[in-house]
Design a protein around this motif. Structure first.
Motif, PDB file in Angstrom:
ATOM      1  N   ILE A 101       0.843  -1.208   0.000  1.00 11.25           N
ATOM      2  CA  ILE A 101       0.000   0.000   0.000  1.00 11.25           C
ATOM      3  C   ILE A 101       0.876   1.256   0.000  1.00 11.25           C
ATOM      4  CG2 ILE A 101      -1.753   1.285   1.306  1.00 11.25           C
ATOM      5  CD1 ILE A 101      -2.679  -1.609   2.311  1.00 11.25           C
ATOM      6  N   ARG A 102       1.950   1.243   0.803  1.00 13.44           N
ATOM      7  CA  ARG A 102       2.869   2.406   0.818  1.00 13.44           C
ATOM      8  C   ARG A 102       3.460   2.690  -0.557  1.00 13.44           C
ATOM      9  NH1 ARG A 102       3.854   4.281   5.844  1.00 13.44           N
ATOM     10  NH2 ARG A 102       3.183   2.813   7.450  1.00 13.44           N
ATOM     11  N   ASN A 103       3.734   1.626  -1.318  1.00  9.56           N
ATOM     12  CA  ASN A 103       4.397   1.797  -2.612  1.00  9.56           C
ATOM     13  C   ASN A 103       3.432   1.871  -3.793  1.00  9.56           C
ATOM     14  OD1 ASN A 103       6.892   1.708  -1.332  1.00  9.56           O
ATOM     15  ND2 ASN A 103       7.055  -0.515  -1.521  1.00  9.56           N
ATOM     16  N   ALA A 104       2.128   1.813  -3.506  1.00  9.19           N
ATOM     17  CA  ALA A 104       1.161   1.724  -4.605  1.00  9.19           C
ATOM     18  C   ALA A 104       1.017   3.048  -5.348  1.00  9.19           C
ATOM     19  CB  ALA A 104      -0.199   1.289  -4.057  1.00  9.19           C
ATOM     20  N   ARG A 105       0.948   2.978  -6.674  1.00 11.23           N
ATOM     21  CA  ARG A 105       0.592   4.169  -7.458  1.00 11.23           C
ATOM     22  C   ARG A 105      -0.919   4.310  -7.537  1.00 11.23           C
ATOM     23  NH1 ARG A 105       4.578   5.110 -12.468  1.00 11.23           N
ATOM     24  NH2 ARG A 105       3.102   6.853 -12.675  1.00 11.23           N
ATOM     25  N   VAL A 106      -1.631   3.154  -7.505  1.00 10.70           N
ATOM     26  CA  VAL A 106      -3.094   3.169  -7.605  1.00 10.70           C
ATOM     27  C   VAL A 106      -3.672   2.188  -6.591  1.00 10.70           C
ATOM     28  CG1 VAL A 106      -5.090   2.867  -9.149  1.00 10.70           C
ATOM     29  CG2 VAL A 106      -2.855   3.552 -10.103  1.00 10.70           C
ATOM     30  N   ILE A 107      -4.662   2.628  -5.820  1.00 15.60           N
ATOM     31  CA  ILE A 107      -5.394   1.708  -4.951  1.00 15.60           C
ATOM     32  C   ILE A 107      -6.879   1.781  -5.290  1.00 15.60           C
ATOM     33  CG2 ILE A 107      -3.722   1.840  -3.047  1.00 15.60           C
ATOM     34  CD1 ILE A 107      -5.662   3.693  -1.566  1.00 15.60           C
ATOM     35  N   ALA A 108      -7.607   0.700  -4.969  1.00 14.49           N
ATOM     36  CA  ALA A 108      -9.069   0.658  -5.137  1.00 14.49           C
ATOM     37  C   ALA A 108      -9.642   0.061  -3.870  1.00 14.49           C
ATOM     38  CB  ALA A 108      -9.442  -0.186  -6.354  1.00 14.49           C
ATOM     39  N   TYR A 109     -10.874   0.430  -3.551  1.00 14.84           N
ATOM     40  CA  TYR A 109     -11.490  -0.118  -2.329  1.00 14.84           C
ATOM     41  C   TYR A 109     -13.004   0.080  -2.384  1.00 14.84           C
ATOM     42  CZ  TYR A 109     -10.621   4.833  -1.380  1.00 14.84           C
ATOM     43  OH  TYR A 109     -10.531   6.207  -1.491  1.00 14.84           O
ATOM     44  N   PRO A 110     -13.749  -0.825  -1.710  1.00 15.84           N
ATOM     45  CA  PRO A 110     -15.197  -0.651  -1.616  1.00 15.84           C
ATOM     46  C   PRO A 110     -15.524   0.469  -0.636  1.00 15.84           C
ATOM     47  CG  PRO A 110     -14.519  -2.583  -0.364  1.00 15.84           C
ATOM     48  CD  PRO A 110     -13.272  -2.032  -1.011  1.00 15.84           C
ATOM     49  N   ALA A 111     -16.613   1.157  -0.893  1.00 15.04           N
ATOM     50  CA  ALA A 111     -17.026   2.277  -0.039  1.00 15.04           C
ATOM     51  C   ALA A 111     -18.538   2.386  -0.103  1.00 15.04           C
ATOM     52  CB  ALA A 111     -16.371   3.573  -0.525  1.00 15.04           C
ATOM     53  N   PRO A 112     -19.139   2.968   0.931  1.00 15.76           N
ATOM     54  CA  PRO A 112     -20.582   3.213   0.834  1.00 15.76           C
ATOM     55  C   PRO A 112     -20.854   4.354  -0.144  1.00 15.76           C
ATOM     56  CG  PRO A 112     -19.705   4.132   2.867  1.00 15.76           C
ATOM     57  CD  PRO A 112     -18.565   3.429   2.197  1.00 15.76           C
ATOM     58  N   GLU A 113     -22.121   4.536  -0.490  1.00 17.95           N
ATOM     59  CA  GLU A 113     -22.473   5.586  -1.470  1.00 17.95           C
ATOM     60  C   GLU A 113     -22.009   6.956  -0.982  1.00 17.95           C
ATOM     61  OE1 GLU A 113     -26.553   5.457  -2.548  1.00 17.95           O
ATOM     62  OE2 GLU A 113     -26.145   6.370  -4.490  1.00 17.95           O
ATOM     63  N   ASN A 114     -22.215   7.207   0.313  1.00 19.49           N
ATOM     64  CA  ASN A 114     -21.697   8.436   0.917  1.00 19.49           C
ATOM     65  C   ASN A 114     -20.882   8.027   2.138  1.00 19.49           C
ATOM     66  OD1 ASN A 114     -23.269  10.421  -0.715  1.00 19.49           O
ATOM     67  ND2 ASN A 114     -24.955   9.265   0.201  1.00 19.49           N
ATOM     68  N   GLY A 115     -19.769   8.698   2.347  1.00 21.16           N
ATOM     69  CA  GLY A 115     -19.027   8.444   3.571  1.00 21.16           C
ATOM     70  C   GLY A 115     -17.790   7.616   3.347  1.00 21.16           C
ATOM     71  N   ALA A 116     -17.169   7.222   4.454  1.00 20.33           N
ATOM     72  CA  ALA A 116     -15.823   6.663   4.442  1.00 20.33           C
ATOM     73  C   ALA A 116     -15.841   5.161   4.220  1.00 20.33           C
ATOM     74  CB  ALA A 116     -15.138   6.977   5.764  1.00 20.33           C
ATOM     75  N   SER A 117     -14.793   4.681   3.536  1.00 21.37           N
ATOM     76  CA  SER A 117     -14.595   3.248   3.300  1.00 21.37           C
ATOM     77  C   SER A 117     -13.940   2.620   4.525  1.00 21.37           C
ATOM     78  CB  SER A 117     -13.681   3.079   2.087  1.00 21.37           C
ATOM     79  OG  SER A 117     -13.001   1.847   2.129  1.00 21.37           O
ATOM     80  N   PHE A 118     -14.493   1.501   4.982  1.00 18.81           N
ATOM     81  CA  PHE A 118     -13.902   0.800   6.122  1.00 18.81           C
ATOM     82  C   PHE A 118     -12.514   0.252   5.752  1.00 18.81           C
ATOM     83  CE2 PHE A 118     -14.014  -3.254   8.842  1.00 18.81           C
ATOM     84  CZ  PHE A 118     -13.410  -2.622   9.920  1.00 18.81           C
ATOM     85  N   ALA A 119     -12.392  -0.364   4.582  1.00 20.19           N
ATOM     86  CA  ALA A 119     -11.092  -0.917   4.169  1.00 20.19           C
ATOM     87  C   ALA A 119     -10.036   0.187   4.101  1.00 20.19           C
ATOM     88  CB  ALA A 119     -11.223  -1.631   2.819  1.00 20.19           C
ATOM     89  N   ARG A 120     -10.419   1.344   3.528  1.00 19.69           N
ATOM     90  CA  ARG A 120      -9.468   2.455   3.452  1.00 19.69           C
ATOM     91  C   ARG A 120      -9.083   2.955   4.831  1.00 19.69           C
ATOM     92  NH1 ARG A 120      -7.976   7.502   3.590  1.00 19.69           N
ATOM     93  NH2 ARG A 120      -6.781   8.356   1.831  1.00 19.69           N
ATOM     94  N   SER A 121     -10.064   2.990   5.745  1.00 13.58           N
ATOM     95  CA  SER A 121      -9.771   3.514   7.092  1.00 13.58           C
ATOM     96  C   SER A 121      -8.752   2.619   7.811  1.00 13.58           C
ATOM     97  CB  SER A 121     -11.057   3.634   7.916  1.00 13.58           C
ATOM     98  OG  SER A 121     -11.470   2.366   8.395  1.00 13.58           O
ATOM     99  N   ILE A 122      -8.791   1.311   7.550  1.00 10.67           N
ATOM    100  CA  ILE A 122      -7.805   0.407   8.166  1.00 10.67           C
ATOM    101  C   ILE A 122      -6.398   0.734   7.651  1.00 10.67           C
ATOM    102  CG2 ILE A 122      -7.084  -2.018   8.374  1.00 10.67           C
ATOM    103  CD1 ILE A 122     -10.102  -2.765   8.008  1.00 10.67           C
ATOM    104  N   ALA A 123      -6.318   1.026   6.357  1.00  6.03           N
ATOM    105  CA  ALA A 123      -5.012   1.230   5.706  1.00  6.03           C
ATOM    106  C   ALA A 123      -4.560   2.684   5.708  1.00  6.03           C
ATOM    107  CB  ALA A 123      -5.087   0.716   4.267  1.00  6.03           C
TER     108      ALA A 123
END
Lengths: 234, 234
Positions: B26-48
């Motif tokens: 994740i530190r070295n990534a040029r591009v990341i993708a993650y699931p998120a709700p329609e509005n608000g913060a992604s749980f997976a992103r919040s962990i990382a």
């Protein structure tokens, strides 16, 4: 103040699959403990080797290869005694566990003996099961699918009963049971799509369709079988 | 040269339960993708979050709360298109997955769409299941015990059939099904010893005997039930 016993999963084999927390706890540990064969190197220790500091006290728990129940219990009685001496002196003890400590882990033996007398904390690890699925590029379970985790050591009748129910299967501790498991799956029409994985995440990693699995499977090998309708609800 | 799609488990919630490899990718990534709700913060992103660099391109995959099958499929068609554009330019894409990507993970949707066209690598993570066991200080399975992982969304008949077979149980996706699951376990005489866990490893972590579980259980909660004779073979 007595110390805390940490049961720390170090993952399936690749040191990079240790968690950040496991790595940090091991680096800072004054005392570590780990299972080991009677002679030779501990697998759990080998996973954590780059995190272990030279000044850390090590308690190897040496288990003879062929034992019946009572010697194992005696070995863990003795190991618990050694661990408790450090805890009583106020030092934390980090017990290294391959995979996850509570998923078929031998940490259970220390936990049962020490949980009522000392503070115990568990650090979950990447299990061999999810590591095998990753190695095989095969989803374990999705949506509303069940997953049955079955030790290959179970009797034929019990295995057949569970295998015939349609959920995805992860058959663990395969080893010498490989030919028997393959025959059971074949009879139930579930051999197709089954995959054999050994030494997931390690340099010797093997992934093969079950039909092509090597005859001599190691104890730490697994068979993954897709659910009969894995994407039914997707 | 096209890029590689990484399906990376970021674990159950505590950032320290990410693997060393997930953190580095994740530190070295040029591009990341993650699931998120329609509005608000992604749980997976919040962990990382602490591993994500400011210059990294982010592709949130926004899923409305209430959808039937087809919009989700369309959303993943579109997300796969975006991801594939980066892969075709030669950039790797790191898809963040809470828990483990292949244990009830939504990574399956990207995987199915892209696995035949691009190189895909999976990085297993600590699953919610082993994290719940650790939080509850309750071994999942030992020795020759079976473990049945059952989504609470299954029908009563199917759940009862599996629950009555003696192996340890991990009932996932509990949420609004809590009262129904409790009643089923009670009828089968398996409520005693069952434990409810929500938000394992997070500040809001809840662990309670099933009888004392809160009425409003979150979707990401689990019930662990010991096997009828868990240490039979120990």
């Amino acid at each position: 103040m007595t110390g805390t016993l940490y049961g720390v999963g170090v993952g399936p084999g690749d040191p990079d699959l240790m968690t950040v927390l496991a790595d940090r706890l091991i680096r800072n540990a004054r005392v570590i403990a780990y299972p080991a064969p009677e002679n030779g190197a501990s697998f759990a220790r080998s996973i954590a080797r780059n995190s272990i500091q030279p000044e850390t006290v090590e308690i190897p728990i040496r288990i003879p290869m062929q034992v019946d129940r009572f010697p194992v219990q005696e070995i863990y009685d003795e190991a618990s005694q050694k661990v408790s001496e450090h805890l009583l002196q106020g030092d934390d003890v980090v017990a290294l566990c391959q995979g996850d400590p509570f998923f078929y882990g031998s940490f259970m033996y220390l936990f049962e003996r020490l949980k009522d007398r000392f503070s115990v904390r568990l650090v979950p690890g990447v299990s061999s099961m999810t590591a095998c699925a990753a190695a095989a590029l095969r989803p374990l379970c999705a949506q509303s699918e069940s997953l049955f985790v079955l030790p290959a050591t179970l009797a034929d009748a019990e295995l057949s009963d569970r295998m015939s129910r349609g959920g995805a299967l992860a058959i663990v501790k395969v080893g010498r049971h490989l030919p028997r498991i393959r025959e059971l799956l074949r009879r139930l029409g579930r051999e197709s799509g089954a995959v054999f994985v050994a030494h997931a995440s390690l340099p010797g990693q093997t992934v093969a369709p079950l039909a092509d699995a090597p005859e001599a499977a190691p104890y730490f090998s697994m068979i993954l079988v897709p659910g009969i309708d894995p994407y039914a609800a997707s």
